[in-house]
Design an enzyme around this catalytic site. Structure first.
Site, PDB file in Angstrom:
ATOM      1  N   ASN A  20      88.442 129.270   8.024  1.00  0.00           N
ATOM      2  CA  ASN A  20      87.119 128.642   7.979  1.00  0.00           C
ATOM      3  C   ASN A  20      85.965 129.631   8.068  1.00  0.00           C
ATOM      4  O   ASN A  20      84.823 129.247   7.963  1.00  0.00           O
ATOM      5  CB  ASN A  20      86.986 127.596   9.093  1.00  0.00           C
ATOM      6  CG  ASN A  20      87.262 128.180  10.469  1.00  0.00           C
ATOM      7  OD1 ASN A  20      88.007 129.149  10.597  1.00  0.00           O
ATOM      8  ND2 ASN A  20      86.682 127.586  11.484  1.00  0.00           N
ATOM      9  N   LYS A  61      89.731 122.275  16.225  1.00  0.00           N
ATOM     10  CA  LYS A  61      88.308 122.447  16.563  1.00  0.00           C
ATOM     11  C   LYS A  61      87.452 121.743  15.543  1.00  0.00           C
ATOM     12  O   LYS A  61      87.667 121.917  14.343  1.00  0.00           O
ATOM     13  CB  LYS A  61      87.975 123.943  16.561  1.00  0.00           C
ATOM     14  CG  LYS A  61      86.586 124.266  17.050  1.00  0.00           C
ATOM     15  CD  LYS A  61      86.050 125.555  16.434  1.00  0.00           C
ATOM     16  CE  LYS A  61      85.387 125.293  15.088  1.00  0.00           C
ATOM     17  NZ  LYS A  61      84.717 126.458  14.508  1.00  0.00           N
ATOM     18  N   LEU A  92      65.940 116.755  50.878  1.00  0.00           N
ATOM     19  CA  LEU A  92      65.674 118.100  51.386  1.00  0.00           C
ATOM     20  C   LEU A  92      66.709 119.057  50.783  1.00  0.00           C
ATOM     21  O   LEU A  92      67.901 118.965  51.073  1.00  0.00           O
ATOM     22  CB  LEU A  92      65.745 118.114  52.911  1.00  0.00           C
ATOM     23  CG  LEU A  92      64.896 117.042  53.607  1.00  0.00           C
ATOM     24  CD1 LEU A  92      64.979 117.200  55.131  1.00  0.00           C
ATOM     25  CD2 LEU A  92      63.460 117.087  53.136  1.00  0.00           C
ATOM     26  N   ARG A  97      76.234 131.858  54.627  1.00  0.00           N
ATOM     27  CA  ARG A  97      77.635 132.221  54.791  1.00  0.00           C
ATOM     28  C   ARG A  97      78.460 131.983  53.529  1.00  0.00           C
ATOM     29  O   ARG A  97      79.638 132.319  53.473  1.00  0.00           O
ATOM     30  CB  ARG A  97      78.223 131.458  55.982  1.00  0.00           C
ATOM     31  CG  ARG A  97      77.752 132.067  57.300  1.00  0.00           C
ATOM     32  CD  ARG A  97      78.558 131.575  58.455  1.00  0.00           C
ATOM     33  NE  ARG A  97      78.070 130.289  58.911  1.00  0.00           N
ATOM     34  CZ  ARG A  97      78.776 129.424  59.617  1.00  0.00           C
ATOM     35  NH1 ARG A  97      80.038 129.710  59.913  1.00  0.00           N
ATOM     36  NH2 ARG A  97      78.273 128.272  60.014  1.00  0.00           N
TER      37      ARG A  97
END
Lengths: 464, 464, 464
Positions: B386, B351, B9, B16
């Site tokens: 890059n 990276k 459910l 709230r």
């Protein structure tokens, strides 16, 4: 609140703090306790305030800076004596109600002050003691109630075993009719061997003259809290931190872990914003909605828009727009304005500069005293050379410019709209719009150099 | 678990919370509560699941993304009504046992689900309510036991004073025989003025028809916990954090202080690893043995080998080998692979790059889109350039290369094995193996320049 | 304390720690529990110490490194058996009092040791058990008192229900007359099926021979605490952290939030210094007065003067003067000396260098192996190129020098007093006093380059 005034007792020393600071100047959530008390008065509409100083009074005088009058209690002769110092000031306010407060009990609040005043006036009492019911009353003055009011405030040392069970205690804050207070102060006599005058004795004087004394129980038991040592101060800080966190949770802020989260009382945070651990928000910082702040940010007097991510950033006196992403490991120094859609990566410092819409500053860059347009791309390692050892100058960068990696922009200099700078260039003159500026020498290739070095290294390692 | 299915459910709003998010989508330890419930089913071998949505159902549908069927409860008419929405789905599973769960009670667990099912089947009951005994039952439905099972679940507001003392409460999770559930749903009638259908009423219907209802007491009292506001959500997070920390301690992980330590439920940490304060581990992060992690790391979907030190690092979707040392103040962005023995110092971003065995990247360096060999030494301030404003390119660095300080490597570029680049060079062309590439101009010395500046400064200071 | 010696039992394994480390080597506040116990002895003036090792004894031997003698208990046959291993050592100390301690109960303290000894000698007892009164005695040996001393120590499993109510428990630490201990050890017999010898049985032997056994109640109930698993170890760490924090608060240190604050036992902090959250101080770190430390610092063996601000800094084996400001995001590596009045900004690493009075290093700079004068100004991005792939060299910078942004100083090199370097220069030769050294090529301007790029970008975006 024209019929009201307040006297704040701020003469305490706080010996056990081991400091020269007057006790009311110790901070809770970064704000001196005295300022918490003054704010409670002001929020109650009381701005006719007199502050009684004592220990190292210059510190408080400097802090108040003339905003409110101060009077000096040069000898430490008790709370009653402290209020006597304000007698002249009070004598011009004979027809008012006067609130007496402790400058080192920071959690007195507007609701308590106003509700106590309402009762004080409704019942036409001459003095109303503000009290609280607390589970562990040990050490506090107990309130002895009668059918019509109160008959005494009994100190711990004078209390019978039965009285010690009373859980209603004196907060040290009182509403007095000023004329009654003045007349009772005149009759006040030293209470003990130390020749101290107790303010609570004025209540007995008033009662003996047929005046009416009553008590108002504050809904906020923290009203009675003060700090006598730094352990107590840490406890007050923890209480204040938790209260602010609960307030923000009620307002729809998400806090995943409250560890290290410290949010100042004047800080605003919008609904849907998530605050991670180690976030310190101070001063008048304002955070918008649906942001993610943290971990480990320190934002002071900083405004953040909506949908912005601030990760491991320290910022002072800066403004950040909507849909911005900053961090990790970034410092924004005063005078920084970051417009909407900007992306700032790691190891970037920005100072006294404006960064235009959708500009990207990805890494290892210092931007100082600069006006940066929109859509600009900063390569890694860019430095605005804003100081020549004599003076500071500004750098101006046009829209859609592309600043190559490790570029030095020697201010004063202007890089034009849509212009480029080559990696490793030191730019000392303006770059026209749409141009490329590049400072580059020929590159020499020395064949075999690396091989010789490698052979040396191998030889060294072999010898080892 | 072919004889079982589950209905979750997930229609609640969570008013709230002050948010548009459906309540089951609020996160505990970074994972929506709904996913905790789904995981508990899956870990119990139940993957035939139907989700009943309601408030802002699109959010849940998008999140589930077709993995499980959803049905919509378009009106909010109670838990019984919610289960009715799944009637068609259930009618194809008449011969099964069905587990009904709350999508916003995240701490239901495999042990409870399976042990309750075992009792359900062993006792041939028609419905088995999962319950828990809790010290403060206020607000929960109390379980009324009989000799052979249960006779009622009494809500707080309907409970007698005697019943209020009962500490066994309803968790809101049930095992039903699907056929019995379906037949009782058909007979279910609105319970109150709000026209709501209560799922608990099906128990009375079944009992009235001579069916058997029983309760299973979970060993885990947290089973009953949900969150109605953000304060409650913070409490669930704290519970989940502590449970994970205790699990890791049992497995031989050392935690010196748990302040700020937040470890996701799917994270693995090897024995002998020490976790310091402020460490956040999320997603599918895996840490090996005998590492030191922290302080103040944020590792998301990151794999760390053994004997590796990670100090003040943020990392996403990266892999780090054995005997590596990283930090402090480092960011690893997605696609980073750090091989064994690498040393990465401070203010380094990597990276989408591979860093080979024993390579050193000491400080203030950005390596992006690069393939770096083994034994390479990066000077301070190296930048892989890059991006040229149009596209991103890769940098390739051979084994044992030595990259001078403040070198720009303008991609696409290859630095050969054992080759060197001179400090301050911008390298735009490939460097052959074993060579040195250096871009350097002549250095001019302007005698007296500094002296004149110094005299100016002294003069200025004198005038002040 | 020439009449005293000590035997520390350090043979335990700590199986539930899931580690090969002997239990006494597990750390509390970064210091092995064994060292806490040794320090307590040394602070009591006892430096005649014998350590009984057992599980993985080499680890302890390597750690003790010959400072104290060790004897090996090669079989695990109980505490009595462990003390037997020291019989030879004790037989040379027959006339002394010997303190027997557990190597894994770190909170024994000087006050307890000396007060217990004082009672032991004053009452001329043969054995004095150090005990504590604790609220939850479950699991501990209970002390059975008589009019003149004690008659037994009853283990949990042997205790009657009445005895289980006794809250005075055995800490496992004892003062013995060495001769009595030796004679009773000779008579000690295995106690149980596991063939273990219990040290507590010596008390019965002594009592049966008419000797006197007594107990001393420590004022410090933590005396009894040890850790059997990592959860227990975390609890000991939390206790030790809080105790140190409270000590510092008493000494006038301000702590605003203790979250993540971890301060080692040998660390000193001056009055008036403010410590913010996430501060870890280890080793022999010393902080002066009126500093601000934090948030998120890790200072190890670092000395800080007065009135200095240290914000988000990691430092090892370094010294910092007065009125210095460092951070945020700075690393000081071993051998760094920062003199008075220095300002160090963000993303700076300093290693094995001296930074002279009033020098400024504002941002993104690496200073390694350097001697920097006073009044020097470093631009952003400066690198001391201290490693050429073969060896490390020093950089010397004179007073009042001005180092331009992104300057490479290729060591060995000297920049003279009051001399300047131009931004972006690579300096490979000494710069005379008062000169300017600049390496700069001509800058080419290529008109229209940026415009063409911009048109390309627009075209690309249009095609999308």
């Amino acid at each position: 609140m024209s019929g009201c005034c307040a006297v704040i007792l701020a003469g305490g020393q706080g010996k056990r703090m081991r400091s020269d600071l007057p006790k009311p100047m110790f901070e809770v959530l970064g704000v001196p306790m005295l300022d918490w008390v003054i704010s409670a008065c002001e929020e109650s509409g009381i701005d006719d305030i007199c502050i009684v100083t004592g220990f190292n009074h210059e510190v408080i005088e400097r802090h108040i800076d003339g905003k409110y009058p101060t009077v000096l209690q040069s000898e430490r002769k008790g709370t009653g004596h402290a209020v006597m110092m304000a007698a002249d000031w009070l004598s011009e306010r004979r027809d008012k109600n006067v609130l007496i407060l402790n400058g080192d009990a920071p959690f007195i609040d507007r609701e308590t002050i106003l509700a106590a005043l309402w009762q004080h006036e409704a019942k036409q009492d001459d003095v109303t003691v503000i009290t609280a019911e607390i589970p562990e009353p040990h050490g506090y003055g107990r309130i002895i109630r009668t059918d019509t009011g109160i008959s005494a405030i009994v100190e711990e040392k004078d209390a019978t075993n039965e009285q010690k069970l009373i859980r209603e205690v004196n907060s040290g804050t009182y509403w007095f009719r000023a004329d009654r207070l003045l007349s009772s102060l005149e009759k006040l006599r030293p209470n003990n061997a130390q020749n101290e005058y107790y303010l609570t004795d004025t209540i007995y004087i008033l009662l003996s003259e047929g005046c009416k004394a009553n008590a108002y129980i504050s809904a906020n038991p923290d009203t009675v809290l003060g700090a006598n040592d730094r352990k107590g101060l840490l406890m007050l800080n923890d209480k204040a931190r938790t209260a602010k966190i609960y307030q923000l949770l009620d307002e729809g802020v998400e806090i995943v872990s409250s560890d290290g989260v410290t949010i100042g009382r004047n800080v605003h945070v919008g609904a849907g914003t998530r605050i991670l651990q180690g976030v310190i928000l101070t001063g008048n910082t304002e955070i918008g909605e649906n942001c993610v702040i943290g971990p480990n940010c320190l934002l002071d007097n900083t405004k953040i828009g909506n949908n912005t991510t601030i990760n491991c950033v320290q910022s002072h006196d800066s403004t950040v727009g909507n849909n911005v992403s900053i961090g990790p490991f970034v410092q924004l120094r005063p005078g920084t304005v970051i417009q909407d859609g900007v992306k700032i990566g790691d190891f970037v410092e920005i100072k006294n500069s404006t960064i235009g819409v959708n500009t990207a500053v990805a890494h290892l860059t210092y931007i100082g005293d600069s006006d940066v347009g929109s859509g600009v791309n900063f390569g890694c390692g860019v430095v605005t050379v804003n100081y020549d050892g004599k003076a500071k100058f500004r750098t101006v960068i046009g829209d859609n410019a592309f600043i190559g990696c490790n570029t030095n922009l020697v201010a004063p200099v202007r890089v034009g709209n849509a212009s480029y700078t080559g990696a490793g260039s030191t730019i000392t003159k303006d770059v026209p719009d749409g141009a490329l500026a590049v400072e580059r020498s020929d590159t020499r290739i020395i064949e075999g150099f690396g091989n010789r070095r490698l052979q040396d290294r191998i030889a060294r390692n072999t010898r080892k």
